[in-house]
Design a protein around this motif. Structure first.
Motif, short mmCIF file in Angstrom:
data_model
loop_
_atom_site.label_atom_id
_atom_site.label_comp_id
_atom_site.label_asym_id
_atom_site.label_seq_id
_atom_site.Cartn_x
_atom_site.Cartn_y
_atom_site.Cartn_z
N ASP A 99 9.22 -4.94 9.62
CA ASP A 99 8.98 -3.61 10.19
C ASP A 99 8.59 -3.66 11.66
O ASP A 99 8.34 -2.61 12.27
CB ASP A 99 7.97 -2.81 9.37
N THR A 112 6.65 0.06 5.06
CA THR A 112 5.83 0.93 5.91
C THR A 112 6.47 1.05 7.29
O THR A 112 6.00 0.47 8.27
CB THR A 112 4.40 0.37 6.04
N HIS A 172 2.12 -3.44 12.52
CA HIS A 172 0.73 -3.22 12.14
C HIS A 172 -0.10 -4.47 12.41
O HIS A 172 0.42 -5.59 12.49
CB HIS A 172 0.65 -2.85 10.66
N GLU A 180 8.48 -8.36 3.88
CA GLU A 180 8.53 -6.90 3.80
C GLU A 180 9.94 -6.32 3.83
O GLU A 180 10.11 -5.13 4.16
CB GLU A 180 7.66 -6.26 4.89
N SER A 218 0.81 -1.22 0.00
CA SER A 218 0.00 0.00 0.00
C SER A 218 0.84 1.27 0.00
O SER A 218 0.30 2.37 -0.13
CB SER A 218 -0.92 0.01 1.23
N TYR A 219 2.16 1.13 0.15
CA TYR A 219 3.00 2.33 0.20
C TYR A 219 4.26 2.11 -0.64
O TYR A 219 4.18 2.14 -1.86
CB TYR A 219 3.32 2.67 1.66
N ARG A 220 5.39 1.77 -0.02
CA ARG A 220 6.63 1.67 -0.78
C ARG A 220 6.80 0.25 -1.35
O ARG A 220 6.80 -0.71 -0.59
CB ARG A 220 7.83 2.01 0.10
N GLU A 273 7.68 2.31 10.97
CA GLU A 273 7.05 3.01 12.09
C GLU A 273 8.09 3.21 13.18
O GLU A 273 8.81 2.26 13.54
CB GLU A 273 5.89 2.20 12.66
#
Length: 330
Positions: free
Chosen positions: A243, A255, A152, A285, A50-52, A257
């Motif tokens: 992550d 993503t 997440h 990821e 959804s992002y990188r 954090e």
């Protein structure tokens, strides 16, 4: 476990680490061994992010960062490549444009390996791949406990109307009855959410949450005790989003954090899984385009090594008592 002596990594005293095969930890390929007890499988897929993007290059990056891994784990007192045969099975070639087809391919390939009695340690790829892997594992073992290391929750419903993304695998798995709702938990969760409903919805799916902050307040030993109590007895699947680590320890991810675990905290927690019935695992990821000096790749490679060591300890029956299981975290 194979009856013959296991074939281990290339001897670094004879072949320099910057030479030799590009396999995980310089292990043999599956076509070089008679049987495979644990297969390292790459899934270069990141169409669910959804992002990188960039996690499709994760398997190769983790393999490259694994060249310094050695045959003996002194903390757990085990030779993870000698107890059972570990081999690199290469990558699953998945459709990068059709998520449904990719998910089906991953599930089919995973089922094929599991039907041979081989356990899988899968390197992604984005977290979408956890769903087909859980489908394959649950088909063999029934509903499993999941210990999910991540910043997440990954139990959201849809994203832009899509049901299969890296933020939805555990909701789909729960809906499909793949999970034991009394034995699942997230570890390392932190950061902003869309609303408080995210947590309530997650709890309804059967997950408990161990926030990243608990490592600061309670310490690794108490966190591991809580994890073990929740997982209990029965098959356990480990899903590790890199992550879960703070960006200082894993910048190469899609993503990131702030406020995450350190590499040391993560590795100690993984060692605390010795004695549990771990039936499979994934590490996902890793996005090398955002990494530097292989920091993220090295962390992922060492996490994989600790998971292989846990499997080896369990295979060899090295768990003597509850205090022995905690040696690696004290």
């Amino acid at each position: 476990m194979s009856s013959q002596q296991s074939l281990g990594p290339i001897d670094a005293s004879r072949v320099p680490r910057y030479c030799g095969p590009a396999t995980f930890a310089r292990l043999p390929r599956v076509d070089e061994v008679a049987t495979t007890d644990v297969a390292i499988v790459g899934v270069p897929f990141d169409a669910g992010v959804s992002y990188r993007p960039g996690a499709r290059f994760g398997p190769g990056h983790v393999r490259a960062a694994s060249k310094l891994l050695r045959p003996y784990n002194p903390t757990l007192d085990v030779h993870p490549f000698a107890v059972h045969q570990v081999a690199d099975a290469g990558d699953i070639a998945v459709n990068p444009f059709d998520i449904d087809e990719a998910v089906a391919t991953i599930e089919s390939e995973a089922r094929s390996w599991l039907s041979k009695g081989t356990r899988l340690l899968t390197i992604g790829g984005d977290h979408t791949i956890a769903l087909p892997l859980l489908r394959a594992v649950a088909a063999q073992h029934g509903p499993v406990a999941v210990v999910h290391f991540d910043a997440h929750l990954d139990t959201w419903d849809t994203y832009f109307g899509a049901r299969f993304t890296h933020g939805t695998p555990f909701r789909r798995a729960a809906e499909e009855g793949l999970l034991d709702p009394h034995r699942c938990l997230h570890v390392g969760v932190r950061g902003p959410l869309y609303s408080s409903d995210d947590l309530r919805s997650d709890e309804c799916l059967g997950f408990q949450v161990v926030p990243a902050d608990d490592y600061q307040y309670d310490g690794v030993v108490q966190v591991v005790e809580r994890i073990r109590k929740r997982l209990g007895t029965g098959p356990v699947y480990v899903s590790l989003d890199i992550d879960v680590l703070d960006p200082a320890f894993a910048p190469g991810t899609g993503t990131p954090e702030a406020g995450g675990l350190s590499s040391r905290e993560l590795l100690a927690t993984l060692r605390g899984l010795v004695g549990l019935d771990v039936v499979g695992a994934d590490i996902v990821e890793v996005s090398p385009a955002y990494d530097h000096a292989e920091v993220t790749g090295i962390a992922a490679a060492h996490a994989a090594y600790e998971l292989l060591s846990v499997l080896a300890c369990n295979q060899a029956g090295l768990v003597r008592n509850s205090s022995a299981r905690s040696e690696g975290i004290r």
